[in-house]
Design a protein around this motif. Structure first.
Motif, PDB file in Angstrom:
ATOM      1  N   THR A 174      18.535 -35.949 -10.436  1.00 43.16           N
ATOM      2  CA  THR A 174      19.852 -35.411 -10.755  1.00 43.16           C
ATOM      3  C   THR A 174      20.255 -34.324  -9.762  1.00 43.16           C
ATOM      4  N   SER A 175      21.554 -34.115  -9.672  1.00 46.28           N
ATOM      5  CA  SER A 175      22.122 -33.107  -8.785  1.00 46.28           C
ATOM      6  C   SER A 175      21.913 -31.722  -9.379  1.00 46.28           C
ATOM      7  N   PRO A 176      21.699 -30.675  -8.620  1.00 50.18           N
ATOM      8  CA  PRO A 176      21.618 -30.587  -7.165  1.00 50.18           C
ATOM      9  C   PRO A 176      20.269 -31.072  -6.657  1.00 50.18           C
ATOM     10  N   TYR A 177      20.261 -31.625  -5.474  1.00 46.65           N
ATOM     11  CA  TYR A 177      19.083 -32.277  -4.904  1.00 46.65           C
ATOM     12  C   TYR A 177      18.308 -31.293  -4.041  1.00 46.65           C
ATOM     13  N   HIS A 178      17.614 -30.343  -4.656  1.00 48.37           N
ATOM     14  CA  HIS A 178      16.924 -29.293  -3.909  1.00 48.37           C
ATOM     15  C   HIS A 178      15.774 -29.843  -3.060  1.00 48.37           C
ATOM     16  N   LYS A 179      15.020 -30.796  -3.591  1.00 47.56           N
ATOM     17  CA  LYS A 179      13.831 -31.278  -2.884  1.00 47.56           C
ATOM     18  C   LYS A 179      14.063 -32.589  -2.141  1.00 47.56           C
ATOM     19  N   LEU A 180      15.321 -33.054  -2.107  1.00 43.09           N
ATOM     20  CA  LEU A 180      15.633 -34.335  -1.495  1.00 43.09           C
ATOM     21  C   LEU A 180      16.506 -34.125  -0.265  1.00 43.09           C
ATOM     22  N   SER A 181      16.135 -34.769   0.845  1.00 43.16           N
ATOM     23  CA  SER A 181      16.942 -34.639   2.060  1.00 43.16           C
ATOM     24  C   SER A 181      17.101 -35.995   2.710  1.00 43.16           C
ATOM     25  N   LYS A 182      18.255 -36.191   3.334  1.00 40.72           N
ATOM     26  CA  LYS A 182      18.566 -37.463   3.998  1.00 40.72           C
ATOM     27  C   LYS A 182      17.891 -37.482   5.366  1.00 40.72           C
ATOM     28  N   LEU A 183      17.346 -38.637   5.744  1.00 42.27           N
ATOM     29  CA  LEU A 183      16.719 -38.786   7.056  1.00 42.27           C
ATOM     30  C   LEU A 183      17.678 -39.403   8.046  1.00 42.27           C
ATOM     31  N   GLY A 218       7.561 -38.092  -1.171  1.00 41.21           N
ATOM     32  CA  GLY A 218       7.542 -38.685   0.158  1.00 41.21           C
ATOM     33  C   GLY A 218       8.826 -39.420   0.497  1.00 41.21           C
ATOM     34  N   MET A 219       8.699 -40.460   1.355  1.00 32.99           N
ATOM     35  CA  MET A 219       9.861 -41.209   1.804  1.00 32.99           C
ATOM     36  C   MET A 219      10.258 -42.273   0.803  1.00 32.99           C
ATOM     37  N   PHE A 268      10.542 -45.288  -4.228  1.00 36.73           N
ATOM     38  CA  PHE A 268       9.478 -44.721  -3.400  1.00 36.73           C
ATOM     39  C   PHE A 268       8.336 -45.717  -3.188  1.00 36.73           C
ATOM     40  N   LYS A 269       8.611 -47.025  -3.268  1.00 35.35           N
ATOM     41  CA  LYS A 269       7.644 -48.124  -3.138  1.00 35.35           C
ATOM     42  C   LYS A 269       6.714 -48.214  -4.343  1.00 35.35           C
TER      43      LYS A 269
END
Length: 72
Positions: free
Chosen positions: A63-72, A39-40, A55-56
């Motif tokens: 680690t890189s590459p960040y396949h499942k992570l995206s900047k909002l 999640g966020m 993530f609270k």
């Protein structure tokens, strides 16, 4: 039996386009991010090839590459 290591060469005479170079996203501390599974979250630490995201409920080092992570 021979095995291939690495990507295949692209010949200039080939009628096919070469595969595009993958772009690796860069993150900064305090960036809001979204992860497919967790999640966020908010980036708390940036290293050369990894980021730590809060993530609270838990902190996770990705680690890189960040396949499942995206900047909002």
């Amino acid at each position: 039996m021979a095995t291939s290591s690495g990507a295949r060469r692209h010949l200039a005479s080939s009628p096919f386009q070469p595969d595009p170079e993958p772009t690796i996203e860069t993150f900064e501390v305090s960036d809001l991010v979204s992860h497919d599974s967790h999640g966020m979250g908010r980036v708390t630490n940036v290293e050369a090839h990894a980021v730590t995201v809060d993530f609270k409920t838990h902190k996770l080092r990705i680690t890189s590459p960040y396949h499942k992570l995206s900047k909002l």
